[in-house]
Design a protein around this motif. Structure first.
Motif, PDB file in Angstrom:
ATOM      1  N   PHE A 181       0.804  -1.228   0.000  1.00 23.29           N
ATOM      2  CA  PHE A 181       0.000   0.000   0.000  1.00 23.29           C
ATOM      3  C   PHE A 181       0.838   1.281   0.000  1.00 23.29           C
ATOM      4  CE2 PHE A 181      -3.210  -2.993   1.841  1.00 23.29           C
ATOM      5  CZ  PHE A 181      -4.099  -2.912   0.786  1.00 23.29           C
ATOM      6  N   ASN A 182       2.152   1.165  -0.193  1.00 22.34           N
ATOM      7  CA  ASN A 182       2.959   2.391  -0.223  1.00 22.34           C
ATOM      8  C   ASN A 182       2.474   3.367  -1.297  1.00 22.34           C
ATOM      9  OD1 ASN A 182       4.564   1.520   1.826  1.00 22.34           O
ATOM     10  ND2 ASN A 182       6.362   1.060   0.567  1.00 22.34           N
ATOM     11  N   ARG A 183       2.016   2.813  -2.431  1.00 29.26           N
ATOM     12  CA  ARG A 183       1.585   3.681  -3.529  1.00 29.26           C
ATOM     13  C   ARG A 183       0.139   4.158  -3.340  1.00 29.26           C
ATOM     14  NH1 ARG A 183       1.591   1.223  -9.519  1.00 29.26           N
ATOM     15  NH2 ARG A 183      -0.489   0.625  -8.814  1.00 29.26           N
ATOM     16  N   ALA A 184      -0.604   3.496  -2.468  1.00 31.79           N
ATOM     17  CA  ALA A 184      -2.015   3.857  -2.272  1.00 31.79           C
ATOM     18  C   ALA A 184      -2.111   5.271  -1.713  1.00 31.79           C
ATOM     19  CB  ALA A 184      -2.686   2.869  -1.323  1.00 31.79           C
ATOM     20  N   GLY A 185      -2.790   6.131  -2.428  1.00 29.18           N
ATOM     21  CA  GLY A 185      -2.975   7.496  -1.955  1.00 29.18           C
ATOM     22  C   GLY A 185      -1.984   8.505  -2.518  1.00 29.18           C
ATOM     23  N   ILE A 186      -1.071   8.054  -3.394  1.00 34.52           N
ATOM     24  CA  ILE A 186      -0.173   9.027  -4.030  1.00 34.52           C
ATOM     25  C   ILE A 186      -1.005   9.848  -5.021  1.00 34.52           C
ATOM     26  CG2 ILE A 186       1.762   9.263  -5.663  1.00 34.52           C
ATOM     27  CD1 ILE A 186       3.209   7.126  -4.189  1.00 34.52           C
ATOM     28  N   PRO A 187      -0.820  11.174  -5.052  1.00 38.14           N
ATOM     29  CA  PRO A 187      -1.657  11.969  -5.955  1.00 38.14           C
ATOM     30  C   PRO A 187      -1.444  11.576  -7.417  1.00 38.14           C
ATOM     31  CG  PRO A 187      -0.019  13.353  -4.845  1.00 38.14           C
ATOM     32  CD  PRO A 187       0.059  11.994  -4.239  1.00 38.14           C
ATOM     33  N   LEU A 188      -2.551  11.434  -8.101  1.00 37.55           N
ATOM     34  CA  LEU A 188      -2.536  11.006  -9.493  1.00 37.55           C
ATOM     35  C   LEU A 188      -3.394  11.984 -10.278  1.00 37.55           C
ATOM     36  CD1 LEU A 188      -1.403   8.424 -10.868  1.00 37.55           C
ATOM     37  CD2 LEU A 188      -3.661   7.409 -10.588  1.00 37.55           C
ATOM     38  N   VAL A 189      -2.851  12.497 -11.361  1.00 42.49           N
ATOM     39  CA  VAL A 189      -3.618  13.392 -12.218  1.00 42.49           C
ATOM     40  C   VAL A 189      -4.002  12.623 -13.473  1.00 42.49           C
ATOM     41  CG1 VAL A 189      -3.430  15.435 -13.701  1.00 42.49           C
ATOM     42  CG2 VAL A 189      -2.627  15.527 -11.346  1.00 42.49           C
ATOM     43  N   GLU A 190      -5.256  12.716 -13.874  1.00 43.42           N
ATOM     44  CA  GLU A 190      -5.665  12.074 -15.124  1.00 43.42           C
ATOM     45  C   GLU A 190      -5.976  13.139 -16.155  1.00 43.42           C
ATOM     46  OE1 GLU A 190      -8.706   9.034 -15.006  1.00 43.42           O
ATOM     47  OE2 GLU A 190      -8.755   8.907 -17.191  1.00 43.42           O
ATOM     48  N   ILE A 191      -5.363  12.989 -17.308  1.00 45.99           N
ATOM     49  CA  ILE A 191      -5.551  13.937 -18.407  1.00 45.99           C
ATOM     50  C   ILE A 191      -6.246  13.186 -19.537  1.00 45.99           C
ATOM     51  CG2 ILE A 191      -4.354  15.444 -20.054  1.00 45.99           C
ATOM     52  CD1 ILE A 191      -1.989  15.266 -17.853  1.00 45.99           C
ATOM     53  N   VAL A 192      -7.435  13.603 -19.879  1.00 47.28           N
ATOM     54  CA  VAL A 192      -8.238  12.877 -20.879  1.00 47.28           C
ATOM     55  C   VAL A 192      -8.392  13.747 -22.124  1.00 47.28           C
ATOM     56  CG1 VAL A 192     -10.443  11.725 -21.322  1.00 47.28           C
ATOM     57  CG2 VAL A 192      -9.520  11.789 -18.996  1.00 47.28           C
ATOM     58  N   THR A 193      -8.075  13.191 -23.277  1.00 47.22           N
ATOM     59  CA  THR A 193      -8.257  13.964 -24.514  1.00 47.22           C
ATOM     60  C   THR A 193      -9.670  13.769 -25.043  1.00 47.22           C
ATOM     61  OG1 THR A 193      -7.713  12.237 -26.136  1.00 47.22           O
ATOM     62  CG2 THR A 193      -5.860  13.462 -25.158  1.00 47.22           C
ATOM     63  N   LYS A 194     -10.073  14.686 -25.889  1.00 45.22           N
ATOM     64  CA  LYS A 194     -11.271  14.479 -26.695  1.00 45.22           C
ATOM     65  C   LYS A 194     -10.892  13.476 -27.782  1.00 45.22           C
ATOM     66  CE  LYS A 194     -13.042  19.164 -26.116  1.00 45.22           C
ATOM     67  NZ  LYS A 194     -14.318  18.788 -25.496  1.00 45.22           N
ATOM     68  N   PRO A 195     -11.877  12.883 -28.430  1.00 44.83           N
ATOM     69  CA  PRO A 195     -11.523  12.002 -29.549  1.00 44.83           C
ATOM     70  C   PRO A 195     -10.779  12.807 -30.628  1.00 44.83           C
ATOM     71  CG  PRO A 195     -13.824  11.706 -28.910  1.00 44.83           C
ATOM     72  CD  PRO A 195     -13.321  12.919 -28.179  1.00 44.83           C
TER      73      PRO A 195
END
Ligand code: ADP
Ligand code: MG
Ligand code: ZN
Length: 494
Positions: free
Chosen positions: A158-172
């Motif tokens: 669980f060391n990685r659990a809770g690390i901030p993650l940004v999701e960048i989603v493109t349009k088609p």
């Protein structure tokens, strides 16, 4: 039916869409004070919050919010003046809370775009949203397969659990035709360079701090967009391109046979270069999203956002223009460097003190060769621009010949240390001590009397073998021209 790529893209139009996850380089996790350091003993960076123990209360990491806004600004996105976190409910052993704290209909950053250059054309990739969430833990399936099926047992860290993650989603992204795989790669490359320039993440695809899901669909010209598949596990820039291409080819075969494409996640295999089916895709409703009740809404102050915008660093596209204009790189060189994906590397090497011409030669020459051998992108070579600049400086001041500098660079690529350490460790010094060279020359002459006689009788070309012997004896550290002259002197020929 043929599956030739050119033929397929003449009959079908590919549409792509990219979802990129970036682990932020904050010191502490998204909702607690635990360290984000990579590679620590399993389960040592955990606390009641990131283990999801009952009653633990999260507090949002301000630095992570700031980084997300900066990413949004660099991608020309609108920044929400008010938004919230949401719970995305699903069960998986690497997620102790049984929900992921994410964002749903209220992302921190809204629509934007990123322009990428492919084949001399500018393609505008629309950005749908940029949101902030938390990473999950890491499962290790122990057994011969390494997969959950057939594993003897599984471990969770669980060391990685809770690390901030940004999701960048493109349009088609449509209308790119045969270039779709290259557009996908160019987009991820440009995005990664922007993230690196912003200093928000170490963006290491091989370590998973930058992860990419690639959506691909095909439609007949003029028809509606087709059903997409989402390819996961794409762990290098080269794989982004290969994944799109292989998915285009696979889908075309099915469509040619009159079959339907199933909306599903697929897994890309680095070894076979194709995709295998994963799970069929959940709908958003399956996640039972609802606003996170334990966190206050985020309402970034307009002045704060303005000051973040003002403080953005020079982004890669602007740096390329500056390189071309200020440093006088010719248009032709620029195209060559762009195609090789080394513009920013050359720029960074120049920033680290190297002359433009030398930086260009190294990145388009020896280092391009090394990245080809390893089948990775030049940017993925384990050497920094600063180290390349150091090798160039040692050649310029006469400490190393070009051949020795290449050996030093090889050492850095192998060991991950720096040029000076490799030079010291391997004793890479140019031998210019004439006494030592004369002694090596005499030894070479004594060991090869027949060749020596040939040279004495006027067959000067034969001296090459003796030069080779001296170079070998001095481990390539002598100047070949000087050695040749010494040998000719010793043999009494001019
Ligand atoms: P999900 O979470 O279900 O993957 P997202 O909205 O997060 O959905 O991401 C969907 C991605 O797929 C976006 O990048 C979007 O642009 C892309 N996409 C949507 N429709 C298509 C299509 N027909 N062909 C290719 N990509 C598509
Ligand atoms: Mg998604
Ligand atoms: Zn914690």
């Amino acid at each position: 039916m043929t599956t030739d790529y050119e033929d397929v893209v003449a009959r079908y139009e590919p549409v792509i869409g990219l979802e990129t996850h970036v682990e932020l380089g904050t010191r502490s996790k998204m909702f607690c004070g635990c360290s984000t350091e990579f590679g620590a003993e399993p389960n040592t960076h955990t606390c009641p919050v990131c283990l999801g123990l009952p009653g633990a209360l999260p507090v949002a990491n301000e630095k992570a919010i700031e980084s997300t806004i900066r990413i949004g600004l660099a991608l020309n996105c609108s920044i929400a003046s008010w938004c919230r976190f949401a719970r995305k409910n699903y069960f998986y052993p690497d997620m102790p809370k049984n929900f992921q704290t994410s964002q749903y209909d209220e992302p921190l950053c809204g629509e934007g775009y990123l322009d990428v250059e492919v084949d001399g054309q500018t393609v505008r990739v629309g950005i749908e949203r940029v949101h902030l969430e938390e990473d999950t833990g890491k499962n290790t399936h122990v057994g011969t397969s390494g997969r959950i099926h057939g594993a003897e047992y599984s471990l969770v860290d669980f060391n990685r659990a809770g690390i901030p993650l940004v999701e960048i989603v493109t349009k088609p992204v449509a209308s790119t035709g045969a270039l779709a795989p290259e557009v996908a790669k160019a987009y991820v490359t440009e995005l990664r360079d922007i993230l690196r320039t912003l200093g928000v993440s170490d963006v290491r695809m091989e370590q998973g701090s930058l992860r990419c899901d690639v959506n691909t669909s095909l439609n007949r010209p003029g028809a509606e967009w087709g059903t997409r598949t989402e390819t996961k596990n794409v762990n290098s820039l080269r794989s982004v391109e290969r994944a799109v291409r292989s998915e285009i080819l696979r889908q075309a075969v099915l469509l040619d046979r009159g079959e339907r494409i199933v909306q599903e996640t697929r897994h890309f295999s680095e070894t076979t270069g194709d995709t295998r089916p994963g799970r069929s895709k959940e709908e958003a409703t399956d996640y039972r999203y609802f606003p996170e009740p334990d966190l206050v809404p985020i309402a970034p102050d307009a002045e704060w956002v303005a000051s973040l915008r003002k403080a953005l660093p020079e982004l890669p596209s602007a740096r390329r223009v500056r390189l071309r204009d200020e440093l006088g790189v010719s248009a032709e060189d620029m195209v060559q460097m762009t195609n090789a994906g080394v513009v920013d590397l050359v720029g960074a090497t120049v920033d680290a003190g190297a002359p433009v011409a030398e930086a260009r030669n190294w990145w388009l020459g020896y280092l391009a060769q090394k990245s080809n051998e390893r089948e990775i992108d030049p940017t993925e070579l384990p050497i920094s621009a600063g180290q390349v600049a150091r090798a160039i400086a040692l050649v310029a001041d006469g400490s190393l010949s070009v051949a020795l500098a290449r050996q030093a660079v090889d050492g850095v690529l192998e060991t991950g240390t720096d040029v000076d350490a490799v030079v010291a460790e391997r004793g890479l010094k140019r031998v210019s001590d004439t006494g030592a060279l004369e002694q090596a020359a005499d030894e070479a002459i004594a060991a090869n009397p027949e060749i020596a006689d040939k040279v004495r009788s006027g067959k000067l070309a034969a001296v090459g073998a003796l030069v080779g012997a001296v170079m070998k004896a001095t481990r390539g550290q002598a100047d070949a021209a000087a050695v040749r002259q010494i040998l000719l002197d010793r043999l009494g020929v001019q």
